[in-house]
Write a protein that holds these residues in place. Structure first.
Motif, PDB file in Angstrom:
ATOM      1  N   SER A 203      -5.383  44.889   0.326  1.00 54.91           N
ATOM      2  CA  SER A 203      -5.509  44.117  -0.920  1.00 54.91           C
ATOM      3  C   SER A 203      -4.468  43.013  -0.940  1.00 54.91           C
ATOM      4  CB  SER A 203      -5.296  45.032  -2.140  1.00 54.91           C
ATOM      5  OG  SER A 203      -3.924  45.431  -2.231  1.00 54.91           O
ATOM      6  N   LYS A 204      -4.719  42.023  -1.770  1.00 64.62           N
ATOM      7  CA  LYS A 204      -3.781  40.904  -1.935  1.00 64.62           C
ATOM      8  C   LYS A 204      -2.396  41.395  -2.369  1.00 64.62           C
ATOM      9  CE  LYS A 204      -6.772  37.251  -1.894  1.00 64.62           C
ATOM     10  NZ  LYS A 204      -6.859  36.391  -0.691  1.00 64.62           N
ATOM     11  N   GLU A 205      -2.365  42.442  -3.205  1.00 69.53           N
ATOM     12  CA  GLU A 205      -1.091  42.868  -3.782  1.00 69.53           C
ATOM     13  C   GLU A 205      -0.264  43.743  -2.848  1.00 69.53           C
ATOM     14  OE1 GLU A 205      -4.025  43.095  -5.240  1.00 69.53           O
ATOM     15  OE2 GLU A 205      -3.941  42.141  -7.211  1.00 69.53           O
ATOM     16  N   ALA A 206      -0.869  44.288  -1.793  1.00 70.46           N
ATOM     17  CA  ALA A 206      -0.108  45.165  -0.898  1.00 70.46           C
ATOM     18  C   ALA A 206       0.966  44.371  -0.170  1.00 70.46           C
ATOM     19  CB  ALA A 206      -1.055  45.828   0.096  1.00 70.46           C
ATOM     20  N   LEU A 207       2.086  45.032   0.105  1.00 70.31           N
ATOM     21  CA  LEU A 207       3.188  44.379   0.812  1.00 70.31           C
ATOM     22  C   LEU A 207       2.946  44.502   2.315  1.00 70.31           C
ATOM     23  CD1 LEU A 207       6.037  45.748  -1.484  1.00 70.31           C
ATOM     24  CD2 LEU A 207       4.996  43.465  -1.523  1.00 70.31           C
ATOM     25  N   VAL A 208       2.009  43.707   2.785  1.00 73.72           N
ATOM     26  CA  VAL A 208       1.562  43.747   4.174  1.00 73.72           C
ATOM     27  C   VAL A 208       1.551  42.323   4.702  1.00 73.72           C
ATOM     28  CG1 VAL A 208      -0.411  44.282   5.683  1.00 73.72           C
ATOM     29  CG2 VAL A 208       0.154  45.821   3.792  1.00 73.72           C
ATOM     30  N   LYS A 209       2.094  42.135   5.879  1.00 76.22           N
ATOM     31  CA  LYS A 209       2.133  40.791   6.472  1.00 76.22           C
ATOM     32  C   LYS A 209       0.726  40.342   6.910  1.00 76.22           C
ATOM     33  CE  LYS A 209       6.797  39.926   7.418  1.00 76.22           C
ATOM     34  NZ  LYS A 209       7.356  40.750   6.330  1.00 76.22           N
ATOM     35  N   GLU A 210       0.516  39.034   6.849  1.00 78.50           N
ATOM     36  CA  GLU A 210      -0.827  38.505   7.098  1.00 78.50           C
ATOM     37  C   GLU A 210      -1.424  38.898   8.467  1.00 78.50           C
ATOM     38  OE1 GLU A 210      -1.186  34.341   6.217  1.00 78.50           O
ATOM     39  OE2 GLU A 210      -3.289  34.281   6.849  1.00 78.50           O
ATOM     40  N   GLY A 270      13.299  51.185  19.970  1.00 79.40           N
ATOM     41  CA  GLY A 270      13.420  51.302  18.516  1.00 79.40           C
ATOM     42  C   GLY A 270      13.642  49.943  17.864  1.00 79.40           C
ATOM     43  N   PRO A 271      14.695  49.231  18.252  1.00 76.53           N
ATOM     44  CA  PRO A 271      14.928  47.898  17.673  1.00 76.53           C
ATOM     45  C   PRO A 271      13.763  46.941  17.926  1.00 76.53           C
ATOM     46  CG  PRO A 271      16.886  48.685  18.815  1.00 76.53           C
ATOM     47  CD  PRO A 271      15.813  49.688  19.097  1.00 76.53           C
ATOM     48  N   ARG A 272      13.166  47.058  19.106  1.00 76.78           N
ATOM     49  CA  ARG A 272      12.012  46.215  19.423  1.00 76.78           C
ATOM     50  C   ARG A 272      10.861  46.476  18.433  1.00 76.78           C
ATOM     51  NH1 ARG A 272      10.492  46.493  25.723  1.00 76.78           N
ATOM     52  NH2 ARG A 272      12.359  45.215  25.935  1.00 76.78           N
ATOM     53  N   TYR A 273      10.596  47.766  18.182  1.00 75.75           N
ATOM     54  CA  TYR A 273       9.558  48.148  17.222  1.00 75.75           C
ATOM     55  C   TYR A 273       9.861  47.568  15.842  1.00 75.75           C
ATOM     56  CZ  TYR A 273       6.764  51.034  14.062  1.00 75.75           C
ATOM     57  OH  TYR A 273       5.902  51.446  13.082  1.00 75.75           O
ATOM     58  N   ARG A 274      11.106  47.767  15.392  1.00 79.01           N
ATOM     59  CA  ARG A 274      11.457  47.362  14.028  1.00 79.01           C
ATOM     60  C   ARG A 274      11.418  45.843  13.866  1.00 79.01           C
ATOM     61  NH1 ARG A 274      13.449  51.544  10.840  1.00 79.01           N
ATOM     62  NH2 ARG A 274      13.814  53.462  11.997  1.00 79.01           N
ATOM     63  N   GLN A 275      11.839  45.165  14.895  1.00 76.67           N
ATOM     64  CA  GLN A 275      11.788  43.696  14.830  1.00 76.67           C
ATOM     65  C   GLN A 275      10.324  43.215  14.764  1.00 76.67           C
ATOM     66  OE1 GLN A 275      13.438  41.577  18.168  1.00 76.67           O
ATOM     67  NE2 GLN A 275      13.572  39.642  17.031  1.00 76.67           N
ATOM     68  N   ALA A 276       9.501  43.800  15.606  1.00 72.84           N
ATOM     69  CA  ALA A 276       8.087  43.407  15.601  1.00 72.84           C
ATOM     70  C   ALA A 276       7.457  43.691  14.236  1.00 72.84           C
ATOM     71  CB  ALA A 276       7.329  44.150  16.710  1.00 72.84           C
ATOM     72  N   PHE A 277       7.806  44.832  13.636  1.00 72.98           N
ATOM     73  CA  PHE A 277       7.263  45.166  12.312  1.00 72.98           C
ATOM     74  C   PHE A 277       7.710  44.139  11.280  1.00 72.98           C
ATOM     75  CE2 PHE A 277       6.931  47.393   8.258  1.00 72.98           C
ATOM     76  CZ  PHE A 277       5.662  47.954   8.354  1.00 72.98           C
ATOM     77  N   ALA A 278       9.007  43.828  11.302  1.00 71.02           N
ATOM     78  CA  ALA A 278       9.555  42.875  10.325  1.00 71.02           C
ATOM     79  C   ALA A 278       8.903  41.506  10.468  1.00 71.02           C
ATOM     80  CB  ALA A 278      11.067  42.761  10.498  1.00 71.02           C
ATOM     81  N   GLN A 279       8.528  41.165  11.692  1.00 70.87           N
ATOM     82  CA  GLN A 279       7.926  39.857  11.941  1.00 70.87           C
ATOM     83  C   GLN A 279       6.416  39.838  11.686  1.00 70.87           C
ATOM     84  OE1 GLN A 279       9.154  39.262  15.993  1.00 70.87           O
ATOM     85  NE2 GLN A 279      11.079  38.246  15.422  1.00 70.87           N
ATOM     86  N   GLY A 280       5.841  41.014  11.434  1.00 72.55           N
ATOM     87  CA  GLY A 280       4.390  41.056  11.230  1.00 72.55           C
ATOM     88  C   GLY A 280       3.596  40.943  12.513  1.00 72.55           C
TER      89      GLY A 280
END
Lengths: 326, 326
Positions: A203-210, A270-280
């Motif tokens: 949904s539009k309101e979810a906090l999800v990267k494009e 771990g850091p690679r995963y988290r960075q990729a998540f943060a970047q969408g």
């Protein structure tokens, strides 16, 4: 405006029997408020317990009456999250994945509705024992964390159990429900309403990267799997027995089935995963949706999603699934 | 007698939209005939292709119009089974688990209804490509062989696909459907009927030893798992991607997760498995049922099972799943 009432809507004083899943990270205050405004009940995803984030989400929900959900085993590490949340007088508190007992007195003391999400019959027994007002029967189709039972046979089995042992307890079906057909099916299976995750993640309101939103539009329902690799990469110690359904992508192709190796390389991965998540990045991190992906073809406002689910469900129930009966 | 018609009943000229799963070993002629007599369509389980056994089962079905189902990859090794079966002018031929192409011409040439059972969207595309009259969307809840999609989200996704690409193709839902609630749910999800395995495995007419029947009565829906261990013990070379849902018991506790070791010890374990199966031992061999076990509390005649499913489904559809709509 459609009238659509069940035991759930009457008990919770809501218009439609639709509750939003308290999705960690994605289910913030804006989504919860939109679902409540649309006539359902929105739940903020308490996730792994960032108190400032949770406060922000209650703020974002504004004056809409929303609830909150916690990951039970994680909440145990920081129980003050619950007392903080109860100060907002949430419409409900949902507990999933772990023993609800330590939190029952606080929730009850606050006069709040307690929802216990269950993945097998043992969990259901526990939920009845602690006096949950609402039980969620969550099937393996669900996005994110869950276990192994399929929604279609789990829901009626739980309905039978409740009818026999605790007939006042309300039942929500969860896992794979993304449209009015799923809502209608849940009701004929014996549920009083549904808990909706993946469809509201989209949904539009979810906090999800494009790019993650685009990823669900490209996927059909075959494009997900249940795995431990996201939790290993994030070093989140989920209890055995629970896995997360996420999209099949480069990350899961690389690590699913090679869990020990991922664990051994977590200082880098771990850091690679988290960075990729943060970047969408949609490829090198987990993308959190379930099998209902095959039923989702647009990212829309939550209110459109809720309203359409109800209208479609009413249609399919009224035409009796296309059967001619006499 | 309830009237309960759908596109399926009209197309196949049957009374109720219920087809029996062609269960290897358990689904013989007596069961198929009983299901047809009750108003559905019974299918003999062609299994791994013992021609004398299949002949006996057509004999046992007597003058009832029944069909037959084959394990497609296995049928490829002995295609004469199909031509032999077609001599009985079966009501339908169902193909599951493998490429249907090599058998399409024979089935079509005999003027028989072709049913293709599918476990993912790729299979559905194949079934449409070969012109199957009926597609089965089989979810992971099913007993015996299957794959990973959950019934509740797979069925509407297949329904949408067929509506767009082959709207005349009929759709059966399978996996976890054991009572009228499951039938009603399947219809509102977009199916034209259901394929029923586990519930009919637990019938008087099924070729199942009594201790195995007792085993399902003692189990709830949590008591099964998907595994390869039965096929390894039997040395049946199932293609990767398919597993069998069977009861959790001493046999699965011992070997599930230790597949390589079982394979290495198959010279001893294989005969042990087969002997235990032949003796009806419920502990040291596979017991073949699915998650619907939690909905089954008696071994009954197939006709009672079929009639009750229809009556219950009509009830739940008529009351619109308990929702008040306007």
């Amino acid at each position: 405006m459609t009238t659509f009432s069940t035991r759930l809507t009457r008990a919770l004083n809501i218009r439609y029997p639709i509750v939003s899943a308290p999705m960690a990270f994605a289910g913030g205050g804006a989504l919860a408020a939109a679902v409540t405004r649309a006539g359902g009940l929105g739940l903020i995803g308490g996730g792994y317990g960032d108190p400032a984030w949770i406060e922000d989400q209650f703020d974002a929900a504004g004056d809409q009456h929303v609830g909150v959900g916690f990951i039970t085993w994680s909440l145990r590490k920081s129980p003050s999250l619950l007392s903080d949340a109860l100060k907002h007088r949430p419409a409900a508190v949902m507990l999933s994945f772990g023993d609800p007992r330590p939190f029952v007195d606080d929730i009850r003391g606050a006069g709040t509705v307690m929802i216990c999400q269950c993945q097998n019959m043992e969990h259901v027994q526990d939920a009845v024992d602690v006096g949950a007002e609402v039980v969620v029967a969550q099937g393996a189709e669900a996005g994110g964390h869950g276990a192994l039972r399929g929604t279609l046979s789990f829901v009626p089995e739980v309905a039978d159990f409740l009818a026999q042992h605790s007939s006042g307890t309300l039942l929500l079906a969860a896992g794979g429900i993304a449209d009015g057909r799923g809502l209608a099916a849940a009701l004929v299976l014996g549920a009083d309403g549904v808990l909706v995750g993946t469809r509201l993640w989209a949904s539009k309101e979810a906090l999800v990267k494009e790019p993650h939103h685009n990823s669900i539009l490209e996927s059909n329902g075959d494009g997900t799997l249940r795995t431990r690799v996201a939790d290993i990469a994030r070093q989140i110690p989920w209890p055995r027995g629970f896995t997360a359904r996420i999209r099949r992508n480069a990350f899961t192709d690389r690590w699913h089935g090679r869990e020990d190796e991922l664990e051994a390389n977590v200082a880098i991965e771990g850091p690679r995963y988290r960075q990729a998540f943060a970047q969408g990045d949609p490829d090198n991190t987990a993308v959190w949706f379930g099998e209902a992906a095959g039923l989702i073809h647009a990212i829309e406002p939550a209110t459109v999603i809720v309203e359409r689910m109800v209208t479609q469900a009413a249609f399919h129930l009224t035409r009796r699934g296309g059967a001619t009966l006499s």
